[in-house]
Design an enzyme around this catalytic site. Structure first.
Site, mmCIF file in Angstrom:
data_model
loop_
_atom_site.group_PDB
_atom_site.id
_atom_site.type_symbol
_atom_site.label_atom_id
_atom_site.label_comp_id
_atom_site.label_asym_id
_atom_site.label_seq_id
_atom_site.Cartn_x
_atom_site.Cartn_y
_atom_site.Cartn_z
ATOM 1 N N ARG A 18 19.245 26.158 25.376
ATOM 2 C CA ARG A 18 20.490 26.159 24.603
ATOM 3 C C ARG A 18 20.378 26.877 23.256
ATOM 4 O O ARG A 18 21.369 27.174 22.614
ATOM 5 C CB ARG A 18 20.970 24.703 24.404
ATOM 6 N N GLN A 76 1.743 21.654 31.010
ATOM 7 C CA GLN A 76 2.761 21.368 32.037
ATOM 8 C C GLN A 76 3.275 22.735 32.493
ATOM 9 O O GLN A 76 4.151 23.318 31.851
ATOM 10 C CB GLN A 76 3.899 20.524 31.436
ATOM 11 N N GLY A 81 11.031 18.311 33.727
ATOM 12 C CA GLY A 81 11.707 17.169 33.113
ATOM 13 C C GLY A 81 10.780 16.299 32.277
ATOM 14 O O GLY A 81 9.558 16.385 32.376
ATOM 15 N N GLY A 121 9.366 16.814 20.904
ATOM 16 C CA GLY A 121 8.929 17.773 19.888
ATOM 17 C C GLY A 121 10.074 18.378 19.099
ATOM 18 O O GLY A 121 9.863 19.167 18.176
ATOM 19 N N ASP A 122 11.304 17.998 19.440
ATOM 20 C CA ASP A 122 12.458 18.650 18.805
ATOM 21 C C ASP A 122 13.287 17.716 17.925
ATOM 22 O O ASP A 122 14.437 18.004 17.627
ATOM 23 C CB ASP A 122 13.351 19.297 19.881
ATOM 24 N N ARG A 353 3.512 40.602 -7.552
ATOM 25 C CA ARG A 353 3.084 40.314 -6.178
ATOM 26 C C ARG A 353 1.602 40.541 -5.935
ATOM 27 O O ARG A 353 0.900 41.102 -6.775
ATOM 28 C CB ARG A 353 3.903 41.185 -5.207
ATOM 29 N N TYR A 386 5.642 50.416 -13.209
ATOM 30 C CA TYR A 386 4.834 49.966 -12.076
ATOM 31 C C TYR A 386 3.379 49.860 -12.497
ATOM 32 O O TYR A 386 2.769 50.843 -12.926
ATOM 33 C CB TYR A 386 4.964 50.936 -10.890
#
Ligand code: UD1
Ligand code: CA
Length: 531
Positions: A18, A76, A81, A121-122, A353, A386
């Site tokens: 889904r 699995q 299911g 797990g969701d 950075r 820079y």
């Protein structure tokens, strides 16, 4: 809170159709982590005997997340299911190291764990305390199964809890299988359960794939247990949000919002001011000190750590950044993987950075980028600069538009600038190069050689002034623009060319175009466009 008589089974093999994604559902992220990571972290403090993760779809990717967290993955292959997933877990459970003390109160047969907690797990919002309370209730009531349920105003999509008149549970009925009279049930199955394994295994063997998806549903085990006269209970979660599952992108967004809200609330409780909190995004591992202030639209990501009394102004994004106390980050600044010491300032529109270090009270300003550089104490680089692979000594001033040319197309090279140096605006420092302490670099210089301490370096073309050149050029242009009939004499040509005529020649096409536009404007009566 040691649950040494429990094994935890996390069901994480499904694809998540889904979501319409190429990535396994449990790898999708909400609240700054993957769904399955949240579930594992919620289980960790329970100190169960073992934690098993049933994996299938993108098994290696899912395993890569859960294995380092101490979860043992089992495969699995076909996802048939939730009941089938539990059957797969069974063989792993039966191969767990046995407790050699033999069968005791905390052990099932053969020294294996007596109980299991099953977690989907969701459903990442689940809290440790909620699972612990479920486990305790299960152990104390000696039920065969205890379900964590919740009251949901909109229960569509969830399995519903069908209760017997005495309040115990008769069955879980999936949304697609609800009878007319069951549609109004608002108590849903969270898919989090405690089972007594001795009682679960025999009924699980009897579950049939009697549903549209031809799957073995773990939920069907409940009615079978009841049919054998076993006790099944359900505990209603105090906070219904905790059991929200993520089946769709909309679910993910909702769960993410709740996580973010929790994190902001925790920060505010610890003394951080957040303006317009709904617009501020903070990852779970971020810490921030007292009296630090976050303005609207700020994002604090990864392992960002912020000290006390800092201000992070609007639109700034900090990823894996470390800020000591009293740092000011002005609007729309991006800081990643870098360290800013106390009293430093960055921005607006700065980019710091890749392991950059700003020492105490140094400042970088508008449109300044600093990469993998050490900026000394009280250094100022305030505009359009820079600095890459550079070391800048304390109290040095970097003029507007200074650029370290650190890359030769193949390799990166360092630039070393000493203390109390003055780099004039628009200078290029071609690395590798060193500028000694106290030196000056004239504006517009291209520095390709080392500059000794206390020297002045000038590396730019000399200026030439040509008196009257511009005026002559204007005169020549005016002549070009006049219609030929009005010209009494032609401009000098050949060897007698003047500077003015030369300029007019260069500019003539432009001059003609301007004249044409002017006549066109006259004809159409249009006004000149403002410049
Ligand atoms: C399930 C429950 C439903 C409950 C809801 C709560 C069933 C039949 N239904 O429905 O009663 O209200 O959770 O969120 O259990 N999984 C596997 N292997 C499989 C199938 C699923 O590991 O073969 C995993 C999935 O990856 C997922 C979890 O089990 O993490 C739940 O599966 P999902 O398909 O999301 O079940 P729901 O339809 O949500
Ligand atoms: Ca689900």
């Amino acid at each position: 809170m040691a649950l040494s008589d429990f094994v935890i089974v996390i069901l994480a093999a499904g694809k998540g159709t889904r979501l319409k994604s190429q990535f396994a559902k449990v790898l999708h992220r909400a609240g700054g982590r993957s769904l399955v990571e949240h579930v594992v972290l919620a289980c960790k403090p329970l100190k169960a005997r073992a934690t098993i993760g049933v994996v299938g779809y993108q098994a290696s990717e899912v395993s890569a997340v859960i294995e380092p967290l101490g979860v043992q993955p089992v495969m699995q292959k076909e996802q048939r299911g939730t009941g089938h997933a539990m059957l797969i877990a069974r063989s792993a459970i039966e191969h767990l190291p046995r407790n050699t003390a033999g069968r005791s109160k905390t052990n099932g047969p053969q020294g294996l764990p007596k109980f299991a907690i099953v977690m989907p797990g969701d459903a990442p919002l689940i809290r440790t305390e909620t699972v612990a309370a479920l486990a305790r209730m299960h152990r104390e009531t000696e039920a065969a199964a205890t379900i964590l349920s919740a009251e949901q105003a909109n229960p569509a999509g969830y399995g519903r809890i069908v209760r017997a008149p005495d309040g115990s549970v008769d069955a879980i009925v999936e949304d697609s299988a609800l009878a007319e009279g069951q549609r109004g049930i608002t108590e849903i199955n969270s898919s989090i359960y405690a089972f007594t394994l001795e009682k679960l295994w025999p009924v699980l063997d009897r579950v049939q794939p009697a549903n549209v998806h031809q799957e073995l549903y773990l939920t069907d085990a409940i009615a079978l247990l009841r049919g054998q006269g076993e006790k099944v209970l359900a505990r209603v979660a105090a906070d219904a949000d905790e059991v929200l599952g993520c089946n769709t992108r909309a679910d993910l967004a909702r769960v993410d919002l709740i996580f973010r809200g929790r994190k902001r609330a925790a920060l505010m409780a610890s003394g951080v001011t957040i303006r317009m909190p709904d617009t501020v995004l903070v990852d779970p591992d971020v810490v921030a000190g007292m009296d630090t202030e976050l303005e609207p639209g700020v994002q604090l990501l990864g392992r960002t750590r912020i000290g006390a009394g800092c201000t992070i102004r609007t639109g700034s994004i900090l990823t894996d950044a470390t800020l000591e106390d009293g740092v000011l980050v002005k609007p729309y600044t991006v800081i990643s993987g870098s360290h800013l010491a106390s009293g430093t300032q960055a921005g607006p529109f700065a980019h710091v950075r890749d392991a950059a270090r700003m020492m105490k009270n140094s400042r970088v300003g508008n449109f300044v980028e600093v990469k993998k550089s050490v900026i000394g104490e009280r250094v100022k680089a305030m505009h359009l600069t820079y600095l890459g692979d550079a070391r800048v000594g304390s109290e040095t001033n970097i003029g507007a538009g200074t650029v370290t040319c650190n890359y030769d197309g193949v390799n990166k090279h360092p630039t070393t600038i000493g203390r109390q140096v003055f780099i004039g605006s628009d200078s290029a420092l071609v690395a590798p190069v060193r500028v000694g302490d106290g030196a000056y670099v004239g504006a517009g210089s291209i520095i390709t050689e080392n500059v000794p301490a206390d020297a002045l370096a000038l590396a730019r073309g000399r200026q030439v002034n040509k008196p009257g050149w511009a005026a002559a050029r204007r005169r020549a242009m005016a002549k070009e623009a006049t219609p030929p009939s009005k010209i009494s004499a032609r401009a000098p040509s050949g060897s007698k060319r003047s500077a003015g005529a030369a300029a007019a020649r260069v500019q003539s096409s432009k001059g003609m175009a301007t004249a044409k536009r002017r006549t066109a404007r006259k004809r159409t009566g249009k006004k000149r466009r403002p410049q």
